[in-house]
Design an enzyme around this catalytic site. Structure first.
Site, PDB file in Angstrom:
ATOM      1  N   HIS A 308       0.927  -1.231   0.071  1.00 22.50           N
ATOM      2  CA  HIS A 308       0.059  -0.135  -0.064  1.00 22.50           C
ATOM      3  C   HIS A 308       0.933   1.151  -0.047  1.00 22.50           C
ATOM      4  O   HIS A 308       2.072   1.337   0.647  1.00 22.50           O
ATOM      5  CB  HIS A 308      -0.832   0.121   1.187  1.00 22.50           C
ATOM      6  CG  HIS A 308      -2.102   0.856   1.169  1.00 22.50           C
ATOM      7  ND1 HIS A 308      -2.067   2.192   1.486  1.00 22.50           N
ATOM      8  CD2 HIS A 308      -3.295   0.703   0.662  1.00 22.50           C
ATOM      9  CE1 HIS A 308      -3.270   3.000   1.216  1.00 22.50           C
ATOM     10  NE2 HIS A 308      -3.971   1.999   0.554  1.00 22.50           N
ATOM     11  N   ASP A 366      -7.859  -5.574   0.243  1.00 23.23           N
ATOM     12  CA  ASP A 366      -8.491  -6.506  -0.866  1.00 23.23           C
ATOM     13  C   ASP A 366      -8.065  -7.916  -0.531  1.00 23.23           C
ATOM     14  O   ASP A 366      -8.191  -8.891  -1.450  1.00 23.23           O
ATOM     15  CB  ASP A 366      -8.014  -5.955  -2.302  1.00 23.23           C
ATOM     16  CG  ASP A 366      -8.463  -4.586  -2.641  1.00 23.23           C
ATOM     17  OD1 ASP A 366      -9.814  -4.671  -2.173  1.00 23.23           O
ATOM     18  OD2 ASP A 366      -7.950  -4.001  -3.160  1.00 23.23           O
TER      19      ASP A 366
HETATM   20  N1  CMC Z   1       4.347  -7.597  -4.923  1.00 23.26           N
HETATM   21  C1  CMC Z   1       5.608  -7.559  -4.941  1.00 23.26           C
HETATM   22  N2  CMC Z   1       6.151  -6.308  -5.067  1.00 23.26           N
HETATM   23  C2  CMC Z   1       5.629  -5.326  -4.495  1.00 23.26           C
HETATM   24  C3  CMC Z   1       4.146  -5.120  -4.294  1.00 23.26           C
HETATM   25  C4  CMC Z   1       3.457  -6.621  -4.479  1.00 23.26           C
HETATM   26  N3  CMC Z   1       2.193  -6.508  -4.314  1.00 23.26           N
HETATM   27  N4  CMC Z   1       3.807  -3.971  -4.109  1.00 23.26           N
HETATM   28  C5  CMC Z   1       4.991  -3.084  -4.251  1.00 23.26           C
HETATM   29  N5  CMC Z   1       6.073  -4.022  -4.303  1.00 23.26           N
HETATM   30  C6  CMC Z   1       7.492  -3.588  -4.417  1.00 23.26           C
HETATM   31  C7  CMC Z   1       7.782  -2.859  -5.706  1.00 23.26           C
HETATM   32  O1  CMC Z   1       8.205  -3.686  -6.846  1.00 23.26           O
HETATM   33  C8  CMC Z   1       8.882  -1.843  -5.293  1.00 23.26           C
HETATM   34  O2  CMC Z   1       9.911  -2.617  -5.196  1.00 23.26           O
HETATM   35  P1  CMC Z   1      11.291  -1.613  -5.548  1.00 23.26           P
HETATM   36  O3  CMC Z   1      11.494  -0.672  -4.519  1.00 23.26           O
HETATM   37  O4  CMC Z   1      12.207  -2.685  -5.602  1.00 23.26           O
HETATM   38  O5  CMC Z   1      11.249  -1.141  -7.032  1.00 23.26           O
HETATM   39  C9  CMC Z   1       8.433  -1.643  -3.846  1.00 23.26           C
HETATM   40  O6  CMC Z   1       7.582  -2.753  -3.441  1.00 23.26           O
HETATM   41  C10 CMC Z   1       7.610  -0.096  -3.707  1.00 23.26           C
HETATM   42  O7  CMC Z   1       6.513  -0.338  -4.335  1.00 23.26           O
HETATM   43  P2  CMC Z   1       5.820   0.758  -5.581  1.00 23.26           P
HETATM   44  O8  CMC Z   1       4.949   0.186  -6.456  1.00 23.26           O
HETATM   45  O9  CMC Z   1       6.724   1.617  -5.587  1.00 23.26           O
HETATM   46  O10 CMC Z   1       4.866   1.342  -4.139  1.00 23.26           O
HETATM   47  P3  CMC Z   1       3.368   2.323  -4.711  1.00 23.26           P
HETATM   48  O11 CMC Z   1       3.137   2.756  -3.340  1.00 23.26           O
HETATM   49  O12 CMC Z   1       3.580   2.993  -5.849  1.00 23.26           O
HETATM   50  O13 CMC Z   1       2.195   1.198  -5.050  1.00 23.26           O
HETATM   51  C11 CMC Z   1       0.526  -0.650  -4.672  1.00 23.26           C
HETATM   52  C12 CMC Z   1       1.373   0.839  -3.987  1.00 23.26           C
HETATM   53  C13 CMC Z   1      -0.583  -0.789  -3.811  1.00 23.26           C
HETATM   54  C14 CMC Z   1      -0.032   0.107  -6.020  1.00 23.26           C
HETATM   55  C15 CMC Z   1       1.258  -1.715  -4.755  1.00 23.26           C
HETATM   56  O14 CMC Z   1       1.898  -2.249  -3.526  1.00 23.26           O
HETATM   57  C16 CMC Z   1       0.838  -2.757  -5.667  1.00 23.26           C
HETATM   58  O15 CMC Z   1       0.749  -2.673  -6.737  1.00 23.26           O
HETATM   59  N6  CMC Z   1      -0.052  -3.827  -4.730  1.00 23.26           N
HETATM   60  C17 CMC Z   1      -0.614  -4.861  -5.411  1.00 23.26           C
HETATM   61  C18 CMC Z   1      -2.278  -4.356  -6.079  1.00 23.26           C
HETATM   62  C19 CMC Z   1      -3.109  -4.283  -4.553  1.00 23.26           C
HETATM   63  O16 CMC Z   1      -2.971  -5.027  -3.827  1.00 23.26           O
HETATM   64  N7  CMC Z   1      -3.628  -2.866  -4.653  1.00 23.26           N
HETATM   65  C20 CMC Z   1      -4.605  -2.502  -3.619  1.00 23.26           C
HETATM   66  C21 CMC Z   1      -4.413  -1.591  -2.747  1.00 23.26           C
HETATM   67  S1  CMC Z   1      -5.320  -1.173  -1.292  1.00 23.26           S
HETATM   68  C22 CMC Z   1      -6.796  -0.947  -2.082  1.00 23.26           C
HETATM   69  C23 CMC Z   1      -7.089   0.453  -2.974  1.00 23.26           C
HETATM   70  O17 CMC Z   1      -6.265   1.263  -2.857  1.00 23.26           O
HETATM   71  O18 CMC Z   1      -7.993   0.243  -3.726  1.00 23.26           O
END
Ligand code: CMC
Length: 431
Positions: A308, A366
């Site tokens: 998140h 989720d």
């Molecule tokens: N699985 C594997 N690696 C992950 C994941 C994951 N679910 N989420 C983040 N990472 C890694 C990512 O690859 C990155 O690694 P690095 O620093 O080496 O590049 C690091 O963690 C930080 O991730 P980010 O994408 O920069 O973080 P963000 O804040 O931009 O993204 C997120 C947050 C929710 C989009 C992301 O964690 C994600 O895609 N999660 C899976 C989708 C999900 O479950 N979304 C629902 C969110 S809660 C409900 C809502 O908001 O609707």
């Protein structure tokens, strides 16, 4: 407007710019950079708004390090346990918990706006049967602007109020109709003697051929899912609603924009993607393979329902949701649910893995919601529409707050331009 008692000083290129620091009621201080361009001739750069407050708000507060979510100051776990969805809607919209008279009046107003203009059925019939219900909802909610003209003038507080009630009331009807259309069953009209969640379940699962009695356990679980998703401060879809609304667009158009944004798998679409992932994994022995893929930089796969932007400890909604999943499956007599087994083991393995620990990735709301919705009989394509039904109140509360905010302006970010500089057009024969 929040008070400022001190300044930050930015010094660059022999320029000194004094920037007020605004004090929140709780949370990090905020440097007010509104005058930065005028005084310093520079922009700030923050793709994804990781360090930028886009507005002032009194509705919802998240402490990502503590794993705390407060609506108007009330912790989400207390609201999920002791309150119910329509009471939380009142709280989000009007700022305080209602008295019993206020609650009765609010419930009455919502209940008496649940029907859709019958002519809107033509919109449903225009979609292919296999359309995703989120596509249908985006279209039908946008089309509400064409039916409810008397609540589209955003400068009139009364019209804003009527539009708010209409949206909260009609969203379950629209979602249920989208579902009924997709399975080829006749639509079930709302009933005023049922509460919000029971009414939604009945509109989804009743058929004219037999009586449908709403199971109170399922109704309570549904209500809890609605409550847990009701608002989440300036997330992507809410920011979309605010941005759309900042131009003066009507409320139905703004909420349609929010639905479109919510659909993405990184946001609300994650609940569908998560259950599909858990099913694809299938058995606990395959979990290590998926964990390895999630950690592989060259593989785009991510563990859905994990991570998140704001929560760097745990998502308090996930804790309540996990407990609910156990309760619902238990009360429904569903034992040894394979998906729940995979989910729990996946969570355990991921939490022990240094990759997830270092990046502070925990299950989000989720991760467990799909298991409950699946047990209730919803297809995965309905998971995100249910999220949209719940989040409508958050979108509206934030939209209303924005319209009433005296410092509100049309949202118009700037950019860091790195494209070609000015050059002369070259005729095609000379290229
Ligand atoms: N699985 C594997 N690696 C992950 C994941 C994951 N679910 N989420 C983040 N990472 C890694 C990512 O690859 C990155 O690694 P690095 O620093 O080496 O590049 C690091 O963690 C930080 O991730 P980010 O994408 O920069 O973080 P963000 O804040 O931009 O993204 C997120 C947050 C929710 C989009 C992301 O964690 C994600 O895609 N999660 C899976 C989708 C999900 O479950 N979304 C629902 C969110 S809660 C409900 C809502 O908001 O609707």
């Amino acid at each position: 407007m929040a008070d400022s008692t001190k300044n930050a000083t930015l010094i660059f290129d022999n320029k000194t710019v004094e920037l007020p620091i605004l004090a929140p009621s709780v949370g990090p201080e905020v440097i007010d950079i509104r005058k930065l361009y005028a005084q310093g001739d520079v922009f700030t750069y923050d793709p994804g708004f990781t360090s930028t407050a886009s507005c002032e708000s009194e509705i919802t507060f998240i402490d990502g390090d503590k794993g705390e979510l407060l609506h108007r100051g009330y912790p989400i776990d207390q609201l999920a346990e002791k309150s119910h969805f329509l009471e939380v809607c009142f709280l989000l919209l009007y700022g305080e918990l209602p008295s019993s008279e206020q609650l009765e009046d609010f419930e009455d107003r919502v209940t008496h706006h649940t029907m859709l203009h019958e002519q809107m059925m033509n919109f449903f019939r225009g979609f292919r049967r296999d359309a995703h219900p989120m596509a249908v909802m985006t279209g039908v909610v946008g089309a509400m602007s064409a039916f409810y003209h008397d609540s589209t003038d955003v400068s009139d507080p009364w019209q804003r109020e009527v539009a708010s009630i209409r949206l909260i009331a009609k969203m379950p009807t629209i979602a249920a109709m989208a579902y009924k259309y997709s399975v080829g069953q006749p639509v079930v009209y709302p009933r005023n003697d049922l509460d919000y969640s029971s009414n939604f379940l009945r509109m989804c699962f009743a058929v004219p051929a037999e009586d449908y009695v709403v199971d109170p356990i399922l109704s309570r679980a549904m209500d809890r899912i609605f409550t847990l998703h009701a608002d989440h401060e300036q997330n992507a879809s809410t920011s979309t609603v605010r941005l759309a609304g900042s131009s003066g667009a009507n409320p139905f158009a703004c909420i349609a924009a929010g639905i479109a944004c919510l659909w993405g798998p990184a946001h609300g679409g994650a609940n569908q993607a998560c259950l599909e992932m858990l099913r694809e994994i299938g058995t606990v022995d395959r979990i290590p393979e998926y964990i390895a893929r999630a950690k592989d930089k060259n593989d785009p796969f991510r563990l859905m329902g994990f991570g998140h932007r704001v929560y760097k400890n745990f998502d308090p909604r996930a804790t309540v949701m996990k407990k609910s999943a156990d309760e619902v499956l238990d009360l429904m007599g569903i034992e040894n649910n394979d998906t729940l087994k995979v989910a729990k083991e996946l969570e355990r393995i991921a939490l022990e893995d240094p990759y997830f620990a270092e990046k502070k990735l925990y299950p989000n709301v989720d991760f467990y919601s799909g298991i409950i919705l699946d047990a209730m009989g919803f297809p995965t394509s309905m998971f995100t529409p249910i999220f949209a039904v719940s989040r409508t109140v958050g979108w509206i509360a934030q939209w209303k707050e924005m319209i009433a905010d005296p410092v509100q302006k049309i949202g118009r970010p700037r950019q860091l331009y790195t494209g070609p500089t000015k050059r002369d057009y070259v005729n095609v024969e000379n290229r």
